[in-house]
Design a protein around this motif. Structure first.
Motif, PDB file in Angstrom:
ATOM      1  N   MET A   6       0.858  -1.193   0.000  1.00  0.00           N
ATOM      2  CA  MET A   6       0.000   0.000   0.000  1.00  0.00           C
ATOM      3  C   MET A   6       0.889   1.237   0.000  1.00  0.00           C
ATOM      4  O   MET A   6       1.802   1.358   0.819  1.00  0.00           O
ATOM      5  CB  MET A   6      -0.914   0.014   1.224  1.00  0.00           C
ATOM      6  N   ASP A  35      -1.026  -0.662  -4.245  1.00  0.00           N
ATOM      7  CA  ASP A  35      -2.383  -0.179  -3.997  1.00  0.00           C
ATOM      8  C   ASP A  35      -2.204   1.246  -3.462  1.00  0.00           C
ATOM      9  O   ASP A  35      -1.681   1.439  -2.364  1.00  0.00           O
ATOM     10  CB  ASP A  35      -3.085  -1.059  -2.964  1.00  0.00           C
ATOM     11  N   TRP A  37      -3.097   4.888  -2.029  1.00  0.00           N
ATOM     12  CA  TRP A  37      -4.068   5.598  -1.217  1.00  0.00           C
ATOM     13  C   TRP A  37      -3.642   7.053  -1.087  1.00  0.00           C
ATOM     14  O   TRP A  37      -2.487   7.345  -0.776  1.00  0.00           O
ATOM     15  CB  TRP A  37      -4.162   4.983   0.184  1.00  0.00           C
ATOM     16  N   SER A  59      -7.149   5.005  -4.598  1.00  0.00           N
ATOM     17  CA  SER A  59      -8.306   5.283  -3.741  1.00  0.00           C
ATOM     18  C   SER A  59      -8.071   6.584  -2.995  1.00  0.00           C
ATOM     19  O   SER A  59      -6.935   6.919  -2.644  1.00  0.00           O
ATOM     20  CB  SER A  59      -8.526   4.152  -2.727  1.00  0.00           C
ATOM     21  N   ASP A  69     -16.768  -0.154   7.835  1.00  0.00           N
ATOM     22  CA  ASP A  69     -15.313  -0.268   7.921  1.00  0.00           C
ATOM     23  C   ASP A  69     -14.876  -0.422   9.376  1.00  0.00           C
ATOM     24  O   ASP A  69     -14.040  -1.281   9.703  1.00  0.00           O
ATOM     25  CB  ASP A  69     -14.634   0.963   7.314  1.00  0.00           C
ATOM     26  N   GLN A 112      -9.902   3.020   7.235  1.00  0.00           N
ATOM     27  CA  GLN A 112     -10.234   2.742   5.832  1.00  0.00           C
ATOM     28  C   GLN A 112      -9.166   1.878   5.173  1.00  0.00           C
ATOM     29  O   GLN A 112      -9.480   0.951   4.411  1.00  0.00           O
ATOM     30  CB  GLN A 112     -10.410   4.054   5.071  1.00  0.00           C
ATOM     31  N   LEU A 113      -7.892   2.159   5.468  1.00  0.00           N
ATOM     32  CA  LEU A 113      -6.812   1.333   4.922  1.00  0.00           C
ATOM     33  C   LEU A 113      -6.896  -0.097   5.453  1.00  0.00           C
ATOM     34  O   LEU A 113      -6.730  -1.064   4.692  1.00  0.00           O
ATOM     35  CB  LEU A 113      -5.455   1.936   5.292  1.00  0.00           C
ATOM     36  N   ARG A 116      -9.723  -1.883   3.742  1.00  0.00           N
ATOM     37  CA  ARG A 116      -9.341  -2.198   2.363  1.00  0.00           C
ATOM     38  C   ARG A 116      -8.410  -3.420   2.340  1.00  0.00           C
ATOM     39  O   ARG A 116      -8.570  -4.320   1.520  1.00  0.00           O
ATOM     40  CB  ARG A 116      -8.653  -0.985   1.751  1.00  0.00           C
ATOM     41  N   ARG A 117      -7.456  -3.430   3.248  1.00  0.00           N
ATOM     42  CA  ARG A 117      -6.530  -4.558   3.308  1.00  0.00           C
ATOM     43  C   ARG A 117      -7.284  -5.868   3.566  1.00  0.00           C
ATOM     44  O   ARG A 117      -7.013  -6.902   2.930  1.00  0.00           O
ATOM     45  CB  ARG A 117      -5.507  -4.320   4.410  1.00  0.00           C
ATOM     46  N   ARG A 119     -10.341  -6.612   2.817  1.00  0.00           N
ATOM     47  CA  ARG A 119     -11.161  -7.001   1.663  1.00  0.00           C
ATOM     48  C   ARG A 119     -10.311  -7.515   0.509  1.00  0.00           C
ATOM     49  O   ARG A 119     -10.825  -8.208  -0.379  1.00  0.00           O
ATOM     50  CB  ARG A 119     -12.027  -5.824   1.228  1.00  0.00           C
ATOM     51  N   LEU A 120      -9.011  -7.136   0.482  1.00  0.00           N
ATOM     52  CA  LEU A 120      -8.136  -7.627  -0.579  1.00  0.00           C
ATOM     53  C   LEU A 120      -7.670  -9.053  -0.340  1.00  0.00           C
ATOM     54  O   LEU A 120      -7.290  -9.753  -1.283  1.00  0.00           O
ATOM     55  CB  LEU A 120      -6.914  -6.713  -0.714  1.00  0.00           C
TER      56      LEU A 120
END
Length: 411
Positions: A6, A35, A37, A59, A69, A112-113, A116-117, A119-120
């Motif tokens: 990220m 990724d 951000w 993002s 989240d 949020q990060l 996101r992590r 969900r990846l």
């Protein structure tokens, strides 16, 4: 499964932060999954043309994380979530000094990060590391994301973000990071005075590289006019008033023209200085331009000039990216010995250095190059060699891949 890093920035894409875009592209050429951000869009109308070549998803953080989240991150680690929320609320001082977001706002981005992590993970592209560009807000977000997830992180510290945050804040960010990177030895010296011995073991210099295929020397020409070019934001630390005064001393020495690329809050003041100094015919303010224009301007120029200094509030440059671009373009550089400039420009070898704020010394250096085309060309050849040896973006990317722990993707 391919590892992913990220990349966290304050804003994206910034015209003045070409080094980040070039770094991202070089890492992608190595096969590093990214990724990106950004805490906010840059809002700028002019963009570097290479931005569209970035393959990584980009993002933009919202002002506050969504309830789902928060719920997801808390579900994955209830104790970590509670401890980090408490840490953020009880340490507002971590966002004092040079900052755009409070510690609580940085916590919202970190959530949020972390979400996101999470969900990846099912997509087969686990995030294994977080890298923050700039030691102010992005590094604080990285610290909080680390506390939430256990994810390792590194930081690249540049200029104002390094010199204008409190010592305790800098220490907190550095002590939890795996690596603290910076662009010049002058910054390392500053860090040594701020950090403890253990944190200093994590500090290393990785120069901002440039694409040596993009910036290349132009054809030698001799039409009687010496073309001087300068590139930078029109802000105090760049020292453009000093450069104008130095040019005023050159009137009558020989035909020359200075073109300044960039914009900023000092534009009106500098245009007034130009009129007052009688430089309307020999100085052009060309405004913000993308790298396509800058490449051609440097290929058509004879000398690059920049006169930065340290402002009263401590703001300064590291190694200005424009100086490295000039070296790669085969231009002798006239500058001031501030920050990391002397690590790129060796006096008498590939350029000439003056003390900061010494207008007469800058003028004398420019005059010597105006009068001596052979010396200009000799220094220009050495300038290109310097860029090839020390500022190749692909070499820098290989070093970064090792820092991120993903070097195996390049083998």
């Amino acid at each position: 499964m391919a590892a992913r890093v990220m990349y966290l920035t304050r804003s994206w894409p910034r015209l003045s932060q070409t080094f980040i875009v070039n770094e991202v592209l070089a890492l992608e050429r190595l096969g590093v999954g990214l990724d990106i951000w950004a805490m906010t869009p840059s809002g700028e109308q002019v963009r570097q043309p290479q931005v569209h070549r970035v393959r990584a998803p980009v993002s933009f953080a919202a002002a506050a994380a969504r309830p789902e989240d928060h719920a997801l991150v808390a579900e994955l680690g209830a104790q970590r979530y509670a401890d980090t929320a408490r840490f953020a609320s009880s340490h507002p001082e971590l966002s004092t000094g040079y900052a755009n977001a409070s510690t609580t706002e940085c916590f919202e981005v970190a959530v949020q990060l972390a979400a996101r992590r999470a969900r990846l993970e099912p997509e087969g592209a686990p995030v294994t590391h977080l890298h923050a560009h700039f030691a102010h807000d992005p590094a604080l977000v990285a610290l909080l994301a680390h506390l939430l997830t256990g994810l390792t992180y590194s930081v690249t510290a540049h200029a104002r973000d390094l010199y204008q945050i409190p010592r305790a804040s800098l220490r907190a960010r550095a002590e939890a990071a795996t690596s603290v990177l910076t662009c010049c030895g002058a910054n390392v010296d500053f860090l040594a005075a701020q950090l403890g011995p253990q944190a200093m073991t994590k500090v290393r210099v990785i120069h901002h590289g440039i694409d040596l295929r993009q910036f290349t020397p132009g054809q030698t020409r001799d039409d009687g006019i010496v073309r001087i070019v300068s590139v930078g934001r029109l802000v105090e630390k760049k020292g453009f008033p000093d450069l104008l005064r130095a040019c005023a001393c050159l009137v009558g020495v020989g035909p020359f023209h200075l073109t300044v690329f960039g914009d900023g809050p000092m534009r009106g003041e500098l245009e007034a200085d130009r009129r007052a100094l009688g430089l309307d015919d020999v100085v052009t303010f060309a405004g913000e331009q993308d790298s396509t224009v800058i490449v051609e301007a440097m290929r058509d120029a004879d000398v690059f000039a920049m006169t930065p200094f340290v402002t009263t509030d401590g703001d300064r440059d590291g190694v200005p990216n424009a100086i490295v671009e000039a070296l790669a373009s085969g231009l002798p550089v006239v500058s001031t010995a501030v920050g990391g400039v002397a690590e790129a420009v060796q006096h008498g070898h590939n350029g000439l250095l003056a003390p900061a704020r010494d207008v007469m010394a800058v003028s004398d250096h420019l005059e010597s190059l105006l009068r001596d085309p052979v010396r200009r060309r000799m220094m220009g050849r050495r300038a290109r060699q310097t860029a090839e040896r020390a500022f190749d973006v692909d070499r820098a990317a290989e070093q970064l891949a090792h820092v991120f722990g993903v070097a195996e993707v390049t083998s």
